[in-house]
Structures are given as structure tokens and as C-alpha cells.
Write an enzyme that holds these catalytic residues in place. Structure first.
Site, PDB file in Angstrom:
ATOM      1  N   ASN A 233       0.879  -1.171   0.000  1.00 49.96           N
ATOM      2  CA  ASN A 233       0.000   0.000   0.000  1.00 49.96           C
ATOM      3  C   ASN A 233       0.918   1.223   0.000  1.00 49.96           C
ATOM      4  O   ASN A 233       1.469   1.596   1.026  1.00 49.96           O
ATOM      5  CB  ASN A 233      -0.892  -0.029   1.252  1.00 49.96           C
ATOM      6  CG  ASN A 233      -1.831   1.158   1.316  1.00 49.96           C
ATOM      7  OD1 ASN A 233      -1.758   2.073   0.501  1.00 49.96           O
ATOM      8  ND2 ASN A 233      -2.717   1.148   2.294  1.00 49.96           N
TER       9      ASN A 233
ATOM     10  N   ARG B  56      -2.632  -2.102  -3.406  1.00 50.97           N
ATOM     11  CA  ARG B  56      -3.831  -1.292  -3.205  1.00 50.97           C
ATOM     12  C   ARG B  56      -3.777  -0.142  -4.207  1.00 50.97           C
ATOM     13  O   ARG B  56      -2.802   0.614  -4.244  1.00 50.97           O
ATOM     14  CB  ARG B  56      -3.849  -0.726  -1.783  1.00 50.97           C
ATOM     15  CG  ARG B  56      -4.997   0.214  -1.591  1.00 50.97           C
ATOM     16  CD  ARG B  56      -4.968   0.861  -0.237  1.00 50.97           C
ATOM     17  NE  ARG B  56      -6.131   1.711  -0.094  1.00 50.97           N
ATOM     18  CZ  ARG B  56      -6.096   2.907   0.476  1.00 50.97           C
ATOM     19  NH1 ARG B  56      -4.972   3.371   0.971  1.00 50.97           N
ATOM     20  NH2 ARG B  56      -7.180   3.623   0.573  1.00 50.97           N
TER      21      ARG B  56
ATOM     22  N   HIS C  16     -12.951   2.696   0.322  1.00 54.41           N
ATOM     23  CA  HIS C  16     -12.910   1.631   1.349  1.00 54.41           C
ATOM     24  C   HIS C  16     -13.519   0.341   0.800  1.00 54.41           C
ATOM     25  O   HIS C  16     -14.018  -0.489   1.571  1.00 54.41           O
ATOM     26  CB  HIS C  16     -13.724   2.013   2.607  1.00 54.41           C
ATOM     27  CG  HIS C  16     -13.129   3.120   3.427  1.00 54.41           C
ATOM     28  ND1 HIS C  16     -13.916   4.078   4.016  1.00 54.41           N
ATOM     29  CD2 HIS C  16     -11.861   3.399   3.776  1.00 54.41           C
ATOM     30  CE1 HIS C  16     -13.135   4.925   4.680  1.00 54.41           C
ATOM     31  NE2 HIS C  16     -11.882   4.519   4.547  1.00 54.41           N
TER      32      HIS C  16
ATOM     33  N   GLY D 236     -13.361   4.752  10.806  1.00 56.54           N
ATOM     34  CA  GLY D 236     -11.971   4.940  11.229  1.00 56.54           C
ATOM     35  C   GLY D 236     -11.668   6.419  11.096  1.00 56.54           C
ATOM     36  O   GLY D 236     -12.587   7.239  11.145  1.00 56.54           O
TER      37      GLY D 236
ATOM     38  N   GLY E 226     -10.847   7.776   8.368  1.00 56.63           N
ATOM     39  CA  GLY E 226     -11.763   7.962   7.246  1.00 56.63           C
ATOM     40  C   GLY E 226     -12.966   7.084   7.561  1.00 56.63           C
ATOM     41  O   GLY E 226     -12.808   6.059   8.216  1.00 56.63           O
TER      42      GLY E 226
ATOM     43  N   ARG F 244     -12.044  15.181   7.941  1.00 56.62           N
ATOM     44  CA  ARG F 244     -12.826  15.493   6.726  1.00 56.62           C
ATOM     45  C   ARG F 244     -14.261  15.845   7.111  1.00 56.62           C
ATOM     46  O   ARG F 244     -14.828  15.235   8.004  1.00 56.62           O
ATOM     47  CB  ARG F 244     -12.839  14.294   5.772  1.00 56.62           C
ATOM     48  CG  ARG F 244     -11.527  14.105   5.043  1.00 56.62           C
ATOM     49  CD  ARG F 244     -11.527  12.825   4.240  1.00 56.62           C
ATOM     50  NE  ARG F 244     -10.559  11.891   4.773  1.00 56.62           N
ATOM     51  CZ  ARG F 244     -10.457  10.628   4.390  1.00 56.62           C
ATOM     52  NH1 ARG F 244     -11.250  10.140   3.484  1.00 56.62           N
ATOM     53  NH2 ARG F 244      -9.544   9.843   4.920  1.00 56.62           N
TER      54      ARG F 244
ATOM     55  N   CYS G 185     -10.638   9.896  18.009  1.00 60.75           N
ATOM     56  CA  CYS G 185     -11.902   9.593  18.702  1.00 60.75           C
ATOM     57  C   CYS G 185     -11.681   9.289  20.189  1.00 60.75           C
ATOM     58  O   CYS G 185     -12.540   9.587  21.016  1.00 60.75           O
ATOM     59  CB  CYS G 185     -12.573   8.422  17.999  1.00 60.75           C
ATOM     60  SG  CYS G 185     -14.256   8.185  18.524  1.00 60.75           S
TER      61      CYS G 185
ATOM     62  N   GLY H 130     -11.179   1.364  13.114  1.00 56.07           N
ATOM     63  CA  GLY H 130     -10.678   1.658  14.461  1.00 56.07           C
ATOM     64  C   GLY H 130     -11.773   2.074  15.427  1.00 56.07           C
ATOM     65  O   GLY H 130     -11.819   1.619  16.576  1.00 56.07           O
TER      66      GLY H 130
ATOM     67  N   ASN I 285     -13.837  -0.569  18.093  1.00 59.62           N
ATOM     68  CA  ASN I 285     -13.411  -0.331  19.482  1.00 59.62           C
ATOM     69  C   ASN I 285     -14.305   0.564  20.325  1.00 59.62           C
ATOM     70  O   ASN I 285     -14.226   0.511  21.550  1.00 59.62           O
ATOM     71  CB  ASN I 285     -12.000   0.283  19.484  1.00 59.62           C
ATOM     72  CG  ASN I 285     -10.977  -0.677  18.925  1.00 59.62           C
ATOM     73  OD1 ASN I 285     -10.807  -1.770  19.443  1.00 59.62           O
ATOM     74  ND2 ASN I 285     -10.318  -0.296  17.841  1.00 59.62           N
TER      75      ASN I 285
ATOM     76  N   GLU J  95      -8.276  -5.490   5.189  1.00 59.74           N
ATOM     77  CA  GLU J  95      -8.151  -5.097   3.785  1.00 59.74           C
ATOM     78  C   GLU J  95      -6.989  -5.804   3.100  1.00 59.74           C
ATOM     79  O   GLU J  95      -7.064  -6.162   1.932  1.00 59.74           O
ATOM     80  CB  GLU J  95      -8.000  -3.578   3.697  1.00 59.74           C
ATOM     81  CG  GLU J  95      -9.270  -2.877   4.169  1.00 59.74           C
ATOM     82  CD  GLU J  95      -9.126  -1.376   4.315  1.00 59.74           C
ATOM     83  OE1 GLU J  95      -9.220  -0.697   3.309  1.00 59.74           O
ATOM     84  OE2 GLU J  95      -8.911  -0.900   5.438  1.00 59.74           O
TER      85      GLU J  95
END
Ligand code: AMP
Length: 399
Positions: A7, A92, A181, A210, A212, A241, A284, A331, A335, A385
């Protein structure tokens, strides 16, 4: 079988050497700050809990990949004797535009087609292609497979992917919703279907939350809608974003603040979302800690974020005429019991009943979070992924 998953970003190269059949990860790591002072290689062998960091300037991606190969084949801690043991390389690739609806064996023609879509992902596609070229140069003769972030969403019907802009903008400029994604949405929805016993008919909503974040509606195994758009800035409120905003508001801000295109781009991609509202962090976990302490902006950011997730879930249930399973991944999705619980609040009218007790307990793997009485199953499904990329690579190499 050993697949090297790459990636490649503009200044980073993430890699994993994987057995696509068993999912075993032989080695995993990252080259960071390529072309910037202070670059380093991280290399980990999970089976023996081995980790090493090597700080060395890497001017180019070629130098970075050379370091990765040296680590993989290191006499002391390497996982292969020579690079010949790598059967194939899976890359990717971020934007395949309308040209790619599945993964593909990369040749010059494919690279030219990906390059033609560079305008749609100016930061990502050129870096991804650089990774491909570097692998071709350093590991000649190995098959290279491209796995697109956009491919899984190519099954969306026109009514979902078209913007109500002049049709010429779609025809001439390819302006439409593509979604991102895709490998994660594919992995999670496939796992969800397996959990359900692979029924012929299924309605699944995947919330990939996540840094994103995006939601997708997957009907009978095919994506029918997703929240990201032409670019990954649309849809949910993310780490930095903005997600969905009245396009008129952007023109207004641009004019009032006399921003250049680049400044506006930075504002909506890097200074908005959680960071924009909370102002202290885009993470977060920080947000949740601040909320606990009574920070009102943290509360507002969480309310905004989860309100929008909830609205997307309800809208996609409407689009599919129901929903069998809602999945959380990424993420935050994997979680944060708080974000899951807040996102589902108020959806009881649709038959969504979260088991608060199970939701509050941290447990690895796929976990059912709904009550037995819930009409809609709710699951936490960790995404993978890299495994999708490795599996697609194996499938293509095997013809
Ligand atoms: P990702 O981009 O998928 O790696 O997700 C990164 C996001 O997951 C960040 O906002 C993290 O704060 C968030 N995250 C990771 N662990 C937790 C956790 N235990 N609770 C809340 N958020 C988390």
C-alpha cells in the site's frame, strides 16, 4: 503461497507478507517519511513477537522497497530466504474510475488506464503506481495485481451514483459517486453473509468507522449505495474530513475568506470533521475522554458524528427495503462502544436492539452485539483489507 501486499502512499509504503489461504501474516511493517528527513523502516514478525525499527534516510520508494526486501530476507530475523519465495504482489490502488469493477493483473495497458484516472485521485494514484513500478523493477517477472478501493462499489445503480449536475459533467469529466474503502466493505459484507449462512438474499449495512469513514448498503452481495463520493471527503463526519456539506456553503466560505482552491481543499480534508468541531484533536479516543470530563464541543462532535451515521443507516435500510445485519468495523467501529451505541439510538422502530452489556465488553474477533429479540442483527467485524488484496491476488494469479 506467499503474497506481498503493498500500500504505497506519497511518502510511505505499508507492506505485509501474507498466506492468502490461511490468512497468516509472516511479516508486516511500514516505511515512513520516504523522501523526507528522518525516514525509518518498521518490521514485525507476528509469529515470534519480533519487532525492529531501522532509521535510515530513504530518498525514494525504490530505496524503501530495497530495505523491505532486505528485512524480509535477513538471515537473523527474516521470514524468507530469497525474494523468489514471493509468489505474487498485490497492490492497493485507490481510484479505478469506471474502468475497473474488479481486481486485475497489472500490465502497461492497465497502468495507462489507472494513470488516466489520476485526476480523480491526484494524491493517491500516482503514488500507488510508483509502488507498482518499483516492484516491477526490483522483483522482475513476478505477477503484480491491482486491487481498487473503488471496484466493489461499481455495482451501484445510476440512480445512486449520479449527481444532479449537468449530465455533461458526468459524460465529459466522469463526475459521479465512486465510493472508497471498497476492500473493507467487501471483506466485512462477505464475512457478514458467511455469519448469516450465505443466504441468496441479504441486506447488509457496513459502517466502516476509522479516521476515514464510510457506510455502504450491500444487497444480495452487491453494493447498491455508499456514502463517499467522487472523492473520499463526502458522507460521514470523519477525523479531519467534513463529510456532507451544502456545496453552496463551500462557495460562500471560499469567497468570504478569499481562499485559494488548495486552501479550501485543506480546510475540508484536513481541518474539518472531529478536529474542526472539537478543535483539540481528530482522534476519537481524545474526544471520548474530553466528553467524559464534560467538554461541550466533544459532546457536540459525538452527537453530530453519530446522528449522521444513524441517518445513513436508516436511509440505506429504506433504499434496500429493510436490513438484516448492521456491521461495525474500522478503528472506531471495532473499538468504541459509545459511538456504536449512540449511532443506533432511535433505530428501535426498525427492529434494531443493541445489547448494551455485550456492546460494552471488549472482545476480539467477530462479535454479535444485538439482543436475541432484535429483528436486525448487529455485529462488530474487524476488517482485513490486506487479506482481501492477498486473496484477490491469489485468485487472479490462479486464473
Ligand atoms: P483507523 O483509521 O481505522 O485506524 O481508526 C482510527 C480511529 O480509531 C481513531 O480516531 C482512533 O481514536 C479510533 N480508536 C481506536 N481505538 C479506539 C478506542 N478504543 N475507542 C475509541 N476510538 C478508538
Amino acid at each position: 503461497m506467499k503474497v506481498l501486499v503493498i500500500n504505497c502512499g506519497s511518502s510511505s509504503l505499508k507492506y505485509q507478507l501474507i498466506n492468502p489461504e490461511s490468512g497468516e501474516v509472516f511479516a508486516i511493517g511500514l516505511c515512513d517519511r520516504i523522501g523526507i528527513h528522518g525516514s525509518k523502516l518498521e518490521f514485525e514478525v507476528p509469529a515470534i513477537d519480533f519487532e525492529i525499527e531501522i532509521e535510515k534516510d530513504m530518498e525514494t520508494h525504490k530505496e524503501a522497497l530495497e530495505m523491505v526486501i532486505a528485512a524480509l530476507t535477513n538471515e537473523e530475523y527474516g521470514v524468507i530466504k530469497t525474494v523468489e519465495e514471493v509468489d505474487a504482489i498485490g497492490h492497493r490502488l485507490v481510484h479505478g474510475g469506471e474502468d475497473f469493477s474488479s481486481s486485475i493483473l497489472i500490465d502497461e495497458e492497465v497502468m495507462a488506464a489507472v494513470e488516466a484516472n489520476n485526476g480523480l485521485a491526484p494524491l493517491h494514484n500516482p503514488a500507488n503506481l510508483m509502488g507498482v513500478r518499483t516492484c516491477m523493477a526490483l522483483m522482475p517477472g513476478k505477477p503484480n495485481v491491482g486491487v481498487f478501493d473503488t471496484a466493489f462499489h461499481q455495482t451501484m445503480p445510476a440512480k445512486a451514483y449520479m449527481y444532479a449536475l449537468p449530465y455533461a459533467d458526468y459524460k465529459d469529466l466522469k463526475v459521479r459517486k465512486y465510493g472508497f474503502h471498497g476492500t473493507s466493505h467487501k471483506f466485512v459484507s462477505t464475512t457478514a453473509s458467511e455469519i448469516m449462512g450465505n443466504p441468496e438474499k441479504s441486506k447488509i449495512i457496513v459502517c466502516h468507522l476509522g479516521n476515514g469513514a464510510s457506510v455502504s448498503a450491500v444487497k444480495d452481495g452487491e453494493c447498491v449505495d455508499t456514502s463517499m463520493g467522487l472523492t473520499p471527503v463526502a458522507g460521514l463526519m470523519m477525523g479531519t474530513r467534513c463529510g456532507d456539506v451544502d456545496p453552496g456553503a463551500l462557495i460562500y466560505i471560499k469567497n468570504k475568506r478569499e481562499l485559494t482552491d488548495k486552501e479550501l481543499d485543506t480546510r475540508i480534508n484536513k481541518e474539518s470533521g472531529i478536529l474542526g468541531i472539537f478543535e483539540k484533536s481528530s482522534d476519537c479516543r481524545d474526544l471520548e475522554i474530553a466528553r467524559e470530563k464534560g467538554d461541550e464541543r466533544a459532546q457536540l462532535a459525538i452527537d453530530m458524528m453519530t446522528y449522521r451515521i444513524r441517518a445513513y443507516i436508516a436511509s440505506y435500510a429504506a433504499a434496500m427495503g429493510g436490513v438484516d445485519m448492521i456491521c461495525f468495523t474500522g478503528g472506531i467501529g471495532e473499538n468504541s462502544s459509545l459511538i456504536r451505541s449512540e449511532s443506533l439510538k432511535g433505530l428501535e422502530f426498525m427492529g434494531v436492539e443493541l445489547d448494551q452489556e455485550v456492546n460494552g465488553v471488549r472482545k476480539k474477533g467477530n462479535v454479535k452485539l444485538s439482543k436475541e429479540s432484535s429483528k436486525v442483527a448487529i455485529y462488530k467485524i474487524p476488517t482485513n483489507e490486506e487479506l482481501v488484496i492477498a486473496r484477490d491476488t491469489l485468485e487472479i494469479v490462479n486464473g
